[in-house]
Design an enzyme around this catalytic site. Structure first.
Site, PDB file in Angstrom:
ATOM      1  N   GLN A 143       0.838  -1.201   0.000  1.00 56.02           N
ATOM      2  CA  GLN A 143       0.000   0.000   0.000  1.00 56.02           C
ATOM      3  C   GLN A 143       0.876   1.255   0.000  1.00 56.02           C
ATOM      4  O   GLN A 143       1.791   1.376   0.808  1.00 56.02           O
ATOM      5  CB  GLN A 143      -0.904  -0.038   1.244  1.00 56.02           C
ATOM      6  CG  GLN A 143      -1.615   1.253   1.600  1.00 56.02           C
ATOM      7  CD  GLN A 143      -2.890   1.494   0.792  1.00 56.02           C
ATOM      8  OE1 GLN A 143      -3.041   0.970  -0.308  1.00 56.02           O
ATOM      9  NE2 GLN A 143      -3.791   2.279   1.327  1.00 56.02           N
ATOM     10  N   ARG A 150       8.015   5.718   1.290  1.00 56.11           N
ATOM     11  CA  ARG A 150       7.782   6.187   2.655  1.00 56.11           C
ATOM     12  C   ARG A 150       8.466   5.312   3.708  1.00 56.11           C
ATOM     13  O   ARG A 150       8.453   5.660   4.882  1.00 56.11           O
ATOM     14  CB  ARG A 150       6.277   6.255   2.940  1.00 56.11           C
ATOM     15  CG  ARG A 150       5.560   4.912   2.930  1.00 56.11           C
ATOM     16  CD  ARG A 150       4.079   5.066   3.230  1.00 56.11           C
ATOM     17  NE  ARG A 150       3.409   3.782   3.329  1.00 56.11           N
ATOM     18  CZ  ARG A 150       2.192   3.612   3.811  1.00 56.11           C
ATOM     19  NH1 ARG A 150       1.501   4.651   4.242  1.00 56.11           N
ATOM     20  NH2 ARG A 150       1.655   2.424   3.866  1.00 56.11           N
ATOM     21  N   HIS A 196       0.551  12.429   1.224  1.00 58.27           N
ATOM     22  CA  HIS A 196      -0.574  11.987   2.073  1.00 58.27           C
ATOM     23  C   HIS A 196      -0.661  12.880   3.326  1.00 58.27           C
ATOM     24  O   HIS A 196      -0.497  12.420   4.460  1.00 58.27           O
ATOM     25  CB  HIS A 196      -0.294  10.543   2.469  1.00 58.27           C
ATOM     26  CG  HIS A 196      -1.431   9.777   3.030  1.00 58.27           C
ATOM     27  ND1 HIS A 196      -2.204  10.226   4.079  1.00 58.27           N
ATOM     28  CD2 HIS A 196      -1.923   8.565   2.682  1.00 58.27           C
ATOM     29  CE1 HIS A 196      -3.127   9.304   4.358  1.00 58.27           C
ATOM     30  NE2 HIS A 196      -2.962   8.291   3.523  1.00 58.27           N
ATOM     31  N   ASP A 214     -13.258   8.441   2.392  1.00 59.94           N
ATOM     32  CA  ASP A 214     -12.084   7.979   1.642  1.00 59.94           C
ATOM     33  C   ASP A 214     -12.419   8.153   0.167  1.00 59.94           C
ATOM     34  O   ASP A 214     -13.029   7.274  -0.447  1.00 59.94           O
ATOM     35  CB  ASP A 214     -11.772   6.513   1.973  1.00 59.94           C
ATOM     36  CG  ASP A 214     -10.432   6.072   1.362  1.00 59.94           C
ATOM     37  OD1 ASP A 214      -9.763   6.897   0.737  1.00 59.94           O
ATOM     38  OD2 ASP A 214     -10.080   4.879   1.549  1.00 59.94           O
ATOM     39  N   GLU A 273      -4.931  15.261   0.479  1.00 66.49           N
ATOM     40  CA  GLU A 273      -3.739  14.761  -0.219  1.00 66.49           C
ATOM     41  C   GLU A 273      -3.695  15.274  -1.651  1.00 66.49           C
ATOM     42  O   GLU A 273      -4.656  15.084  -2.397  1.00 66.49           O
ATOM     43  CB  GLU A 273      -3.772  13.223  -0.234  1.00 66.49           C
ATOM     44  CG  GLU A 273      -3.952  12.625   1.146  1.00 66.49           C
ATOM     45  CD  GLU A 273      -4.264  11.128   1.105  1.00 66.49           C
ATOM     46  OE1 GLU A 273      -3.761  10.427   0.218  1.00 66.49           O
ATOM     47  OE2 GLU A 273      -5.034  10.674   1.973  1.00 66.49           O
TER      48      GLU A 273
HETATM   49  O1  LIG Z   1      -2.810   3.559   6.630  1.00 67.18           O
HETATM   50  P1  LIG Z   1      -2.210   3.971   5.316  1.00 67.18           P
HETATM   51  O2  LIG Z   1      -1.574   2.856   4.561  1.00 67.18           O
HETATM   52  O3  LIG Z   1      -1.297   5.126   5.486  1.00 67.18           O
HETATM   53  O4  LIG Z   1      -3.403   4.473   4.431  1.00 67.18           O
HETATM   54  C1  LIG Z   1      -4.374   5.280   4.959  1.00 67.18           C
HETATM   55  C2  LIG Z   1      -5.394   5.688   3.900  1.00 67.18           C
HETATM   56  O5  LIG Z   1      -4.766   6.503   2.958  1.00 67.18           O
HETATM   57  C3  LIG Z   1      -5.641   7.085   2.006  1.00 67.18           C
HETATM   58  O6  LIG Z   1      -4.893   7.881   1.122  1.00 67.18           O
HETATM   59  C4  LIG Z   1      -6.315   6.007   1.227  1.00 67.18           C
HETATM   60  O7  LIG Z   1      -7.224   6.588   0.312  1.00 67.18           O
HETATM   61  C5  LIG Z   1      -7.024   5.074   2.181  1.00 67.18           C
HETATM   62  O8  LIG Z   1      -7.650   4.035   1.448  1.00 67.18           O
HETATM   63  C6  LIG Z   1      -6.061   4.525   3.206  1.00 67.18           C
HETATM   64  O9  LIG Z   1      -6.743   3.705   4.132  1.00 67.18           O
END
Ligand SMILES: O=P(O)(O)OC[C@H]1O[C@@H](O)[C@H](O)[C@@H](O)[C@@H]1O
Length: 318
Positions: free
Chosen positions: A122, A127, A197, A244, A294
């Site tokens: 993900q 990062r 993010h 989201d 974001e």
């Molecule tokens: O916990 P993470 O991996 O940083 O992601 C958090 C969220 O980040 C957002 O940018 C996504 O759209 C979500 O789907 C996701 O749950």
């Protein structure tokens, strides 16, 4: 006018061979090594110190009283304080500073080379790896630092391309600017998507985000893998529950009311899309205290060998 920092390094056996007229005087091996012994070799207003978990971080201080912190791990900006001492960014209480897991739970984590969900982990790998310091400079008193990431065996195990990412963070009195430049160093094309993010400190019941009316939406709630298409009809998006949502073709400026009495302009060039996220009850301990707005590039960027993509973001208290 910008001035690159002149080195005050003592002579060291591991100093790189970069020449004095090189536009990048600080090659990364040299600066990282110096950072580890805590010596000050950067432009005025730029320093390296030990952060949470002993991880190295860069401290930017402007003469106007604003401050920022950036961890080398993930090139993650974790703090941006304006001169009145308010930190506009938020780090979740569950953030991990162990150099193993991403500090993704706060500040401005990178999503690169995949926003996700997708074949890779993900939000990609940028990062959760160490970046290095490529340069530092000062412009009319305002400090800036440029971090660099290149492919290695870890990145290639997920994404088999040679690339360079340069990330410049510039601090001003009431704003923080970032410039991300991705260059294809390979001999074949590659494609990616990306996002910053950003976690903003907020009081979620009072938050609104303006500027998205009319955008095409991809709502990741309830199924992130099969987002629902729609169109944003609201002047101001609020957060009464879980949110989201991807906004395609977002404008070059959004206005965030953080519910704490501040209006923040979030401007960009080339970050053509946006994502709004608040986990609501899924993170009961902290969801009321932040909102993620974001700047993103969800639609794939394709780069031919030697081509670059550059995107800027500016966060400004207005
Ligand atoms: O916990 P993470 O991996 O940083 O992601 C958090 C969220 O980040 C957002 O940018 C996504 O759209 C979500 O789907 C996701 O749950």
């Amino acid at each position: 006018m910008a001035a690159s920092c002149a080195s005050t390094l003592p002579s060291l056996s591991f100093v790189s061979s970069s020449s004095s007229n090189s536009p990048r005087r600080f090659r990364r091996s040299r600066v990282v090594a110096m950072a580890s012994v805590g010596q000050k070799v950067y432009a005025p207003g730029v320093a390296v110190s030990e952060g949470n978990g002993g991880l190295p971080k860069i401290d930017l201080k402007s003469p106007h009283g604003s401050e920022a912190e950036i961890y080398l791990f993930g090139a993650c900006v974790t703090s941006f304080k304006v001169p009145n001492g308010k930190n506009l960014l938020f780090v979740r209480p569950d953030a991990v500073f162990n150099g193993q897991k991403p500090i993704s739970s706060g500040g401005i984590p990178h999503c690169f080379p995949q926003f996700g969900p997708g074949p890779m982990q993900q939000h990609g790998f940028a990062r959760n790896v160490n970046w290095s310091i490529a340069d530092s400079e000062v412009t009319e008193g305002d400090p800036a630092v440029t971090l660099e990431l290149k492919d290695d065996s870890y990145s290639r195990s997920m994404w088999d391309f040679s690339f360079q990412a340069l990330y410049k963070v510039s601090l001003h009195s009431t704003s923080l600017s970032t410039t991300l430049k991705i260059t294809n160093m390979d001999d074949k094309p590659f494609s990616f998507n990306s996002a910053l993010h950003t976690y903003f400190r907020a009081s979620i019941a009072g938050v609104s985000v303006k500027g998205l009316k009319g955008c095409k939406t991809l709502n990741k709630d309830p199924d992130p893998k099969n987002p629902l298409e729609g169109k944003e009809e609201r002047e101001g998006v609020t957060f009464p529950g879980f949110v989201d949502c991807i906004y395609l073709g977002a404008p070059s400026q959004l206005i965030l009311d953080n519910g704490l009495g501040d209006k923040i302009a979030i401007s960009n060039s080339s970050w053509s899309d946006a994502v709004l996220w608040n986990p609501h009850q899924q993170m009961e301990a902290c969801y009321k205290d932040f909102v993620c707005v974001e700047n993103a590039k969800i639609e794939t960027v394709q780069l031919e060998p030697k081509q670059s993509w550059v995107a800027e973001q500016k966060i400004e208290l207005v």
